[in-house]
Scaffold this active site. Structure first.
Site, PDB file in Angstrom:
ATOM      1  N   GLY A   1     -23.033   4.452  -2.556  1.00 10.94           N
ATOM      2  CA  GLY A   1     -22.031   5.034  -3.445  1.00 10.94           C
ATOM      3  C   GLY A   1     -21.726   4.091  -4.595  1.00 10.94           C
ATOM      4  N   ASN A   2     -20.468   4.083  -5.018  1.00  9.37           N
ATOM      5  CA  ASN A   2     -20.111   3.274  -6.193  1.00  9.37           C
ATOM      6  C   ASN A   2     -20.459   1.804  -5.997  1.00  9.37           C
ATOM      7  OD1 ASN A   2     -19.085   5.449  -7.656  1.00  9.37           O
ATOM      8  ND2 ASN A   2     -17.146   5.343  -6.542  1.00  9.37           N
ATOM      9  N   VAL A   3     -20.023   1.227  -4.892  1.00 13.12           N
ATOM     10  CA  VAL A   3     -20.271  -0.201  -4.677  1.00 13.12           C
ATOM     11  C   VAL A   3     -21.721  -0.437  -4.246  1.00 13.12           C
ATOM     12  CG1 VAL A   3     -19.592  -2.260  -3.397  1.00 13.12           C
ATOM     13  CG2 VAL A   3     -17.859  -0.594  -4.043  1.00 13.12           C
TER      14      VAL A   3
ATOM     15  N   LYS B   1       0.863  -1.174   0.000  1.00 17.34           N
ATOM     16  CA  LYS B   1       0.000   0.000   0.000  1.00 17.34           C
ATOM     17  C   LYS B   1       0.898   1.221   0.000  1.00 17.34           C
ATOM     18  CE  LYS B   1      -4.521   0.987   0.505  1.00 17.34           C
ATOM     19  NZ  LYS B   1      -5.686   0.285  -0.041  1.00 17.34           N
TER      20      LYS B   1
ATOM     21  N   GLY C   1     -24.784   3.111   2.717  1.00 19.23           N
ATOM     22  CA  GLY C   1     -23.891   3.711   1.720  1.00 19.23           C
ATOM     23  C   GLY C   1     -24.256   3.261   0.319  1.00 19.23           C
TER      24      GLY C   1
HETATM   25  P1  NAD Z   1     -18.063   5.702  -2.294  1.00 20.24           P
HETATM   26  O1  NAD Z   1     -17.375   6.866  -1.672  1.00 20.24           O
HETATM   27  O2  NAD Z   1     -18.437   5.764  -3.733  1.00 20.24           O
HETATM   28  O3  NAD Z   1     -19.397   5.355  -1.480  1.00 20.24           O
HETATM   29  C1  NAD Z   1     -19.505   5.455  -0.102  1.00 20.24           C
HETATM   30  C2  NAD Z   1     -20.872   6.102   0.163  1.00 20.24           C
HETATM   31  O4  NAD Z   1     -21.112   6.078   1.559  1.00 20.24           O
HETATM   32  C3  NAD Z   1     -20.943   7.554  -0.286  1.00 20.24           C
HETATM   33  O5  NAD Z   1     -22.050   7.730  -1.155  1.00 20.24           O
HETATM   34  C4  NAD Z   1     -21.112   8.332   1.019  1.00 20.24           C
HETATM   35  O6  NAD Z   1     -21.935   9.486   0.876  1.00 20.24           O
HETATM   36  C5  NAD Z   1     -21.781   7.286   1.892  1.00 20.24           C
HETATM   37  N1  NAD Z   1     -21.645   7.515   3.321  1.00 20.24           N
HETATM   38  C6  NAD Z   1     -20.602   8.007   4.013  1.00 20.24           C
HETATM   39  N2  NAD Z   1     -20.897   8.060   5.319  1.00 20.24           N
HETATM   40  C7  NAD Z   1     -22.131   7.564   5.451  1.00 20.24           C
HETATM   41  C8  NAD Z   1     -22.988   7.342   6.563  1.00 20.24           C
HETATM   42  N3  NAD Z   1     -22.607   7.639   7.806  1.00 20.24           N
HETATM   43  N4  NAD Z   1     -24.217   6.815   6.346  1.00 20.24           N
HETATM   44  C9  NAD Z   1     -24.613   6.527   5.101  1.00 20.24           C
HETATM   45  N5  NAD Z   1     -23.843   6.705   4.004  1.00 20.24           N
HETATM   46  C10 NAD Z   1     -22.625   7.210   4.181  1.00 20.24           C
HETATM   47  O7  NAD Z   1     -17.117   4.441  -1.988  1.00 20.24           O
HETATM   48  P2  NAD Z   1     -17.188   2.995  -2.652  1.00 20.24           P
HETATM   49  O8  NAD Z   1     -16.161   2.890  -3.707  1.00 20.24           O
HETATM   50  O9  NAD Z   1     -18.603   2.657  -2.959  1.00 20.24           O
HETATM   51  O10 NAD Z   1     -16.693   2.102  -1.432  1.00 20.24           O
HETATM   52  C11 NAD Z   1     -17.551   1.779  -0.355  1.00 20.24           C
HETATM   53  C12 NAD Z   1     -16.780   0.978   0.692  1.00 20.24           C
HETATM   54  O11 NAD Z   1     -16.281  -0.227   0.114  1.00 20.24           O
HETATM   55  C13 NAD Z   1     -15.555   1.691   1.262  1.00 20.24           C
HETATM   56  O12 NAD Z   1     -15.400   1.329   2.600  1.00 20.24           O
HETATM   57  C14 NAD Z   1     -14.409   1.130   0.433  1.00 20.24           C
HETATM   58  O13 NAD Z   1     -13.187   1.185   1.155  1.00 20.24           O
HETATM   59  C15 NAD Z   1     -14.872  -0.304   0.255  1.00 20.24           C
HETATM   60  N6  NAD Z   1     -14.313  -0.957  -0.935  1.00 20.24           N
HETATM   61  C16 NAD Z   1     -14.524  -0.416  -2.169  1.00 20.24           C
HETATM   62  C17 NAD Z   1     -13.994  -1.045  -3.283  1.00 20.24           C
HETATM   63  C18 NAD Z   1     -14.241  -0.502  -4.668  1.00 20.24           C
HETATM   64  O14 NAD Z   1     -13.997  -1.203  -5.643  1.00 20.24           O
HETATM   65  N7  NAD Z   1     -14.736   0.708  -4.817  1.00 20.24           N
HETATM   66  C19 NAD Z   1     -13.237  -2.221  -3.144  1.00 20.24           C
HETATM   67  C20 NAD Z   1     -13.055  -2.763  -1.865  1.00 20.24           C
HETATM   68  C21 NAD Z   1     -13.588  -2.108  -0.761  1.00 20.24           C
END
Ligand code: NAD
Length: 365
Positions: A182-184, A80, A180
């Protein structure tokens, strides 16, 4: 603890401090383990309050990548990087290129990708200085946004948990609460709706809840998501959200989501979930789809093959549950054990030939 003591305690192989005052670069690259292959993990850019905070973060995150890769069955170790700075203010082309030249200097021991504070576009810039970068844009021969594959993998882990707890992997008519969107979280909601699940969701961002509502997700206020009566709770926002205040509120039988480091205090909160008879699908096993996605970039990216790889998370999660049952241990311990066993087994092979793996890992673009 001082740095050498930390490295020894956590088992890191190498830590590289990167400094280029001309472009304002201060970064740390940590390679935790290269037993299974080159250490791959994203570059986080964050305004750390101190060097110690950044060092602790990079050591912890790189170690986590070793476990994630080992559990996912990919031929990668754990690494990392962190760049100390505010991505909104301090990120420049010169800084990213200077960082890229440090990645190059490790000659494949460490392979980078995007993380919090860095993007696909940033990986394209880093790729001008080093071949040891994944997660670059599709236009440049990379895999782009990993979140659809992460969501698909998370779904496989959830199906394995459903089979373990409800006797069948189908999520049809099951109620899933996603924290959440978001993307995932959004892609996960989409898969679940297609599978016929009832989906509840929350986000602090109104645009994201509006987008999810169009899929038929029932939106609940963020502070009420822990109280939703459901079969599965899926943390897809922040880490440390399973803790002594939230666990007693949960009204689910399974926790299976994508967020990293969901347990605030691993032993305490992992035990607390087990004591409440809530089946915990360990985060680093379930969310390995993104890693599997960039791993595929090393051999010439093909999304179908990445999806096939992510489908394998169903089997990995099933193995975790089997170990937990056989050894009468909580699932979070079983996941660590599964990863550690694979590493120990390969470490025992002599002579080690992973330098060949590195040579063949150079991204094909
Ligand atoms: P993202 O930032 O696109 O989505 C996260 C969402 O959570 C955002 O929309 C944000 O507004 C929301 N959020 C933040 N605090 C909140 C709360 N208290 N209550 C409700 N919603 C809240 O991130 P992502 O890429 O979707 O990743 C989500 C999680 O998965 C993260 O923890 C990330 O580390 C983990 N992850 C992501 C990937 C990936 O491919 N993107 C891979 C492995 C792990």
């Amino acid at each position: 603890m001082e740095p050498f003591e930390l490295m020894t305690t956590m088992g890191h192989e190498r830590v590289l401090l990167c400094s280029n005052p001309d472009v304002g670069l201060k970064a740390i690259i940590a390679v935790h383990s290269t037993v299974l292959g080159p250490g791959l993990g994203g570059t986080r850019m964050w305004p750390y309050a101190s060097f110690d905070e950044a060092l602790t973060d990079v050591l912890r995150l790189s170690r986590g990548m070793t476990y994630k890769a080992a559990a996912a069955g990919v031929h990668l170790g754990g690494g990392k990087a962190v760049i100390l700075g505010d991505p909104k203010k301090d990120k420049t082309e010169a800084l990213l290129r200077a960082f890229g030249s440090y990645v190059e200097s490790l000659n494949g021991l460490y392979i980078t990708a995007e993380d919090v504070g860095t993007s696909t576009d940033d990986m394209d810039v880093i790729a001008t200085e080093t071949a040891w970068v994944t997660g670059v844009s599709p236009e440049n021969g990379g895999s782009g946004d990993p979140s659809p594959v992460t969501a698909f993998g998370t779904l496989q882990g959830m199906r394995a948990a459903a089979e373990e707890r409800f006797g069948e992997p189908s999520l049809k008519s099951k109620a899933v609460a996603i924290q959440g969107l978001g993307n995932v979280g959004f892609h996960l909601a989409s898969y679940l709706r297609k599978d016929g699940a009832k989906v509840f969701g929350c986000d602090i961002d109104a645009d994201r809840t509006a987008r999810a509502a169009e899929l038929g997700v029932e939106i609940v206020p963020p502070d009420q998501i822990f109280d939703v009566a459901c079969d599965v709770f899926a943390p897809c926002a922040l880490g440390a959200i399973l803790n002594d205040t939230t666990i007693p509120r949960l009204r689910c039988q399974v926790v299976a989501g994508a967020a990293n480091n969901q347990l605030a205090v691993e032993a305490r909160d992992g035990q607390a979930l087990a004591a409440r008879d809530i089946l915990y699908a360990p985060d680093f096993v379930g969310n390995a789809g993104g890693l599997i996605n960039v791993y595929n970039e090393l051999i010439g990216y093909n999304q179908e093959r990445a999806m096939r790889g992510a489908r394998g998370i169903y089997g990995s999660m099933g193995r975790v549950f089997a170990i937990a049952k056989r050894e009468k241990i909580p699932t979070y311990v079983a996941a660590d054990r599964m990863a550690e066993e694979r590493i120990a087994h390969v470490r025992g092979l002599t002579p080690r030939h992973w330098s060949r793996a590195v040579r063949s890992s150079r991204p094909k673009r």
